[in-house]
Design a protein around this motif. Sequence first.
Motif, PDB file in Angstrom:
ATOM      1  N   ALA A 146      -1.731   2.491  -9.842  1.00 19.45           N
ATOM      2  CA  ALA A 146      -0.903   2.990 -10.899  1.00 19.45           C
ATOM      3  C   ALA A 146      -2.415   3.667 -12.113  1.00 19.45           C
ATOM      4  N   GLY A 147      -3.954   2.920 -11.598  1.00 15.71           N
ATOM      5  CA  GLY A 147      -4.820   3.099 -11.922  1.00 15.71           C
ATOM      6  C   GLY A 147      -5.376   2.562 -13.223  1.00 15.71           C
ATOM      7  N   HIS A 206       0.750  -0.941   0.285  1.00 18.77           N
ATOM      8  CA  HIS A 206      -0.086  -0.725   0.203  1.00 18.77           C
ATOM      9  C   HIS A 206       1.160   1.160   0.083  1.00 18.77           C
ATOM     10  N   VAL A 207       1.900   1.206   0.437  1.00 21.68           N
ATOM     11  CA  VAL A 207       3.047   2.528   0.386  1.00 21.68           C
ATOM     12  C   VAL A 207       3.777   2.504  -0.728  1.00 21.68           C
ATOM     13  N   TYR A 208       4.334   1.197  -1.504  1.00 20.51           N
ATOM     14  CA  TYR A 208       4.716   1.570  -2.679  1.00 20.51           C
ATOM     15  C   TYR A 208       4.179   2.281  -3.710  1.00 20.51           C
ATOM     16  N   LYS A 209       5.075   3.221  -4.067  1.00 17.22           N
ATOM     17  CA  LYS A 209       4.258   4.476  -5.008  1.00 17.22           C
ATOM     18  C   LYS A 209       5.449   4.594  -5.927  1.00 17.22           C
ATOM     19  N   ASP A 210       6.097   3.576  -6.569  1.00 22.03           N
ATOM     20  CA  ASP A 210       6.841   4.451  -7.811  1.00 22.03           C
ATOM     21  C   ASP A 210       6.380   4.317  -9.163  1.00 22.03           C
ATOM     22  N   ASN A 211       6.964   5.443  -9.809  1.00 20.30           N
ATOM     23  CA  ASN A 211       6.033   6.250 -10.893  1.00 20.30           C
ATOM     24  C   ASN A 211       6.469   5.637 -12.170  1.00 20.30           C
ATOM     25  N   TRP A 235       5.939   2.304 -16.996  1.00 20.85           N
ATOM     26  CA  TRP A 235       5.474   1.608 -17.757  1.00 20.85           C
ATOM     27  C   TRP A 235       4.523   0.214 -17.512  1.00 20.85           C
ATOM     28  N   LEU A 236       3.804   0.380 -16.443  1.00 21.98           N
ATOM     29  CA  LEU A 236       2.503  -1.266 -16.647  1.00 21.98           C
ATOM     30  C   LEU A 236       1.559  -0.346 -17.436  1.00 21.98           C
ATOM     31  N   ARG A 237       1.422   1.272 -17.463  1.00 16.87           N
ATOM     32  CA  ARG A 237       0.309   2.055 -17.656  1.00 16.87           C
ATOM     33  C   ARG A 237       0.248   2.281 -19.616  1.00 16.87           C
ATOM     34  N   ALA A 278      -2.842  -6.076  -6.315  1.00 13.80           N
ATOM     35  CA  ALA A 278      -3.906  -5.016  -6.716  1.00 13.80           C
ATOM     36  C   ALA A 278      -3.411  -3.300  -5.842  1.00 13.80           C
ATOM     37  N   HIS A 279      -2.774  -3.289  -5.097  1.00  8.36           N
ATOM     38  CA  HIS A 279      -2.368  -1.981  -4.372  1.00  8.36           C
ATOM     39  C   HIS A 279      -1.869  -1.590  -5.664  1.00  8.36           C
TER      40      HIS A 279
END
Length: 353
Positions: free
Chosen positions: A124-125, A90-95, A100-102, A118-119
């Motif tokens: 990543a939206g 839940h705290v993983y936020k690597d732009n 890349w995922l998007r 899923a978090h």
Amino acid sequence: MFKPVAGSGPDKVVFVLIPNFSMIALSGVVEPMRLANRISGKTLYQWETASRDGETVMASNAFPIQTDKSVADYNYAPTNVILCSGIDAHVYKDNAVFGWLRRWAREGSHIGAICTGAHVLAHAGLLKGYRCTIHWENLDSFTEEFPDLDVRAELFEVDRDRFTCAGGVSGLDMMLNEIATRHGQDLAAAVAEQFMHERMREGHDDQRLPLQARLRISHPKLIRAISEMERHTEEALTRDEIADRVGLSRRQLERLFRRYLNTSPARYYLKLRLNRAKTLLTQTTMPVTEVAFASGFTSASHFSKCYRDMFGRTPRAERRGPGGAPLEDGDLLAEEDLEDFDDLDDDSIEALG
């Protein structure tokens, strides 16, 4: 689930490992593919691992995994991508990873997540408009953080080009269903037999053991009473309301809890709500006051007092983690006039909500 491939080539999967990922969740998906290859005598599946920088990623059990590539090494969209995470997703936020995922999603990759992955997809939206699931321990915090997502308490969810599973051994069930769909029930059954997995569970099967098994009780009205409590942790019911819903008097309800669980309904209910609060404190960034309200408390000071007396630390200290400061008088929100938790009677405990 997996994106169809042209011709008879193998299904290819890239596992993106997030720090502190769950090893059993990863193994639960990889090992069925390995056994499907072995039993069939064909290369039905191929896989490799990736990370943000292509370096070693530590699992939650402290095993290091050297990944094959970095996400930036893919100058094409991988056919299938599976995010594997675990603790603190839940705290993983690597732009960079989100980007890349998007990009891969736009270019047609089928993207999934196992355990708490899923978090990562939600941040990543990539779960908007899709059904999804997550490990039962994270369900409350996940739905609080992403109230607009269609979150289900399923073993696994497959919705077009997105798929999620709850982690643990649910990845095995998800893959057995995928193998059965793509390569036949006989092969899936043979893989399950190698695991000594007696039944291939469907996605809609429950994640958790039934209450009877978890608590080792079988009284139907007590089970119903506890079920009502579990369904109403945010808007807490009174004991009279619970008793009425299960067809008992308040006194009969008290006797059942004393006989089978050696506690009172109010104290059992309070423990449920405080455990929910602990989950929200450790798995979300919700303000402490909002955590109190989401756990059925209408007073932040009462919540802090109850939390301290159950867990030995205040909600704010819990949020700071194991290395946080010990109890301080300033954390107690001017609660010195409250009685000790152990001395409260059931009516007082119920009033705390």
